[in-house]
Motif scaffolding. Structure first.
Motif, PDB file in Angstrom:
ATOM      1  N   ASP A 120       5.536   2.093 -11.328  1.00  0.00           N
ATOM      2  CA  ASP A 120       5.080   2.944 -10.234  1.00  0.00           C
ATOM      3  C   ASP A 120       6.248   3.315  -9.337  1.00  0.00           C
ATOM      4  N   MET A 121       5.991   4.286  -8.445  1.00  0.00           N
ATOM      5  CA  MET A 121       6.919   4.568  -7.360  1.00  0.00           C
ATOM      6  C   MET A 121       6.235   4.137  -6.071  1.00  0.00           C
ATOM      7  N   LEU A 122       6.820   3.148  -5.422  1.00  0.00           N
ATOM      8  CA  LEU A 122       6.321   2.669  -4.138  1.00  0.00           C
ATOM      9  C   LEU A 122       7.050   3.431  -3.047  1.00  0.00           C
ATOM     10  N   ALA A 167       9.975  -6.059 -10.385  1.00  0.00           N
ATOM     11  CA  ALA A 167      11.398  -5.723 -10.403  1.00  0.00           C
ATOM     12  C   ALA A 167      11.630  -4.282  -9.955  1.00  0.00           C
ATOM     13  N   THR A 168      12.648  -4.092  -9.144  1.00  0.00           N
ATOM     14  CA  THR A 168      13.011  -2.765  -8.655  1.00  0.00           C
ATOM     15  C   THR A 168      14.042  -2.142  -9.595  1.00  0.00           C
ATOM     16  N   LEU A 187      10.738  -5.362 -19.397  1.00  0.00           N
ATOM     17  CA  LEU A 187      10.875  -3.941 -19.088  1.00  0.00           C
ATOM     18  C   LEU A 187      10.737  -3.072 -20.331  1.00  0.00           C
ATOM     19  N   VAL A 188      11.408  -3.453 -21.415  1.00  0.00           N
ATOM     20  CA  VAL A 188      11.336  -2.611 -22.608  1.00  0.00           C
ATOM     21  C   VAL A 188       9.941  -2.642 -23.235  1.00  0.00           C
ATOM     22  N   ARG A 224       9.335   0.737  -9.508  1.00  0.00           N
ATOM     23  CA  ARG A 224       9.135  -0.690  -9.791  1.00  0.00           C
ATOM     24  C   ARG A 224       8.474  -0.922 -11.138  1.00  0.00           C
ATOM     25  N   ASP A 225       8.755  -2.085 -11.685  1.00  0.00           N
ATOM     26  CA  ASP A 225       7.969  -2.624 -12.784  1.00  0.00           C
ATOM     27  C   ASP A 225       6.865  -3.455 -12.150  1.00  0.00           C
TER      28      ASP A 225
END
Length: 435
Positions: free
Chosen positions: A284-286, A421-422, A127-128, A415-416
């Motif tokens: 993104d935003m799902l 990952a949420t 994530l980072v 999400r990643d």
């Protein structure tokens, strides 16, 4: 400056700041030892490098926990936002100090095995790594995704080194000594100041006045900070008021953003979905839009992997999109939810077993509190989340365009993309109900 003004004025207008704190208190009425503290033991080495498949395993833990918690947290409220990633990381830190039945129950709730800490380490590293500068609509914009953990312990207790070693090596969390017994208010202010700093002042008071007592012995805190603009911002001049049918069935007028663009789109039984990428395309935003009357059906599929199925079905399509701006917040106590999911002993002063943390006193989880907020407008998303777990003592396409005007309740997940990952999960049932 309010959040909407910040979004309008800032190119990097998307941010997420989840924070989770696990607070442990002592079981029994004995006074803690007057000496024997370990001294402040901040991480003395770099975080251990995770295994190659750890991030994927960590994403599975996060997504499973988020799907399990969604129904209980949503309830009848029109709007919901929470951070499965923050909650999972903090609960995993607490698991490092659990033993016996308590450890077994936490493992079951997290669907975790012996690789849990490696998985959380790997997911954090992934994530980072999304932080960077990217081109978006001819401009250079910055994406930042940072995760920080901290450990606040009673200064008169001796904390076990293997527990501290796991927190340092896998979570980058060093021990900070405070005195909950003699000055709980000073300890509360110290934790809140750390959270405030790590969340860029989005969560100034995770622990409210009066919540920290002299029974507290340990607080584990996770903070996630995300700031990222849309890969393709909406044109502000196209935003206009439009009707939205709320969860209760009433109709409200809300600012509706508009765009016509090639997007990742999917449809299935009772739903349509789109993916709105942030700059760099790693986040993104799902958005999953149930057909009219199908919200409960679609929400019921979350626990069986709905988001994974939707993500796998996405393909390019020209979409004429209408999406409301929204600004929502959720505050929830997670203790009852976690008990119901299958970890009751951690909250029971007579049965909790956190003996891997210290032998000086028996500890149990006294409270778990989560706060989250999210703002979505033409430039991007800004969000914050905080969770406190308190432990206390007993005392491109040739097809025609898809016309998707999102004018009814929908689900969203930040999400990643590479790991799935949420980071945030929620529902919008009434965009007019702003913070």
């Amino acid at each position: 400056m309010n959040r909407r003004d910040f979004l309008v004025r800032s190119l990097a207008a998307a941010g997420a700041f989840p924070v989770l704190a696990v607070v442990l208190a002592a079981c029994g009425d004995d006074e803690p030892p007057s000496s024997g503290g370990t001294g402040e033991a901040r991480s003395s080495a770099l975080r251990r490098s995770p295994s190659s498949n750890a991030a994927t395993s960590g994403a599975a833990v996060v997504n499973g926990l988020g799907a399990s918690m969604y129904e209980a947290l949503a309830g009848d409220a029109p709007n919901l936002v929470f951070s499965p990633a923050s909650i999972a990381i903090a609960m995993s830190m607490a698991r490092a100090g659990a033993a016996g039945t308590t450890a077994t129950e936490i493992d079951a709730v997290l669907a975790a095995d012996a690789s849990l800490h490696d998985a959380m380490n790997g997911l954090t590293a992934a994530l980072v790594s999304r932080t960077g500068s990217f081109q978006a609509m001819g401009e250079t914009v910055d994406v930042e995704l940072a995760i920080a953990n901290s450990l606040w312990g009673q200064d008169s207790l001796t904390w076990k080194q293997p527990f501290l070693d796991v927190l340092a090596a896998e979570y980058g969390a060093g021990l900070r000594l405070v005195d909950f017994v003699k000055d709980p208010e000073a300890a509360r202010r110290a934790v809140n100041a750390w959270v405030d700093d790590e969340t860029e002042q989005r969560i100034p008071e995770l622990l409210a006045a009066g919540t920290v007592t002299s029974d507290w012995r340990l607080t584990l805190v996770n903070a996630v900070y995300m700031k990222a603009p849309w890969s393709r911002p909406f044109t502000e001049s196209l935003t206009a008021d439009a009707p939205f049918t709320t969860l209760s069935g009433s109709t409200v007028q809300v600012p509706m953003m508009r765009d016509s663009n090639n997007l990742q789109y999917a449809s299935g039984p009772g739903w349509q979905a789109i993916s709105l990428p942030y700059a760099g395309d790693a986040l993104d935003m799902l958005i999953v839009v149930p057909d009219a009357g199908a919200l409960a059906q679609v929400e019921g599929e979350l626990a069986s992997g709905l988001l994974d199925r939707v993500g796998a079905a996405l393909s390019p399509r020209l979409v004429d999109l209408g999406l409301p701006t929204f600004d929502i917040e959720t505050e929830a106590s997670l203790g009852e939810v976690l008990r119901a999911l299958g970890m009751p002993s951690a909250f029971d002063p007579d049965f909790a077993d956190f003996s891997a943390m210290t032998d000086d006193e028996r500890l149990f989880i006294a409270a778990v509190v989560h706060q989250a907020n999210i703002t979505v407008d033409e430039r991007g998303t800004e969000a914050a989340a905080a969770t406190a777990i308190g432990m206390a003592t007993t005392s491109a396409p040739t097809d025609p365009p898809v016309d998707l005007v999102i004018d009814r309740p929908f689900l969203f997940a930040v999400r990643d993309v590479p790991t799935g990952a949420t980071v945030y999960l929620g529902r919008l049932g009434d965009p007019s109900a702003r913070r």
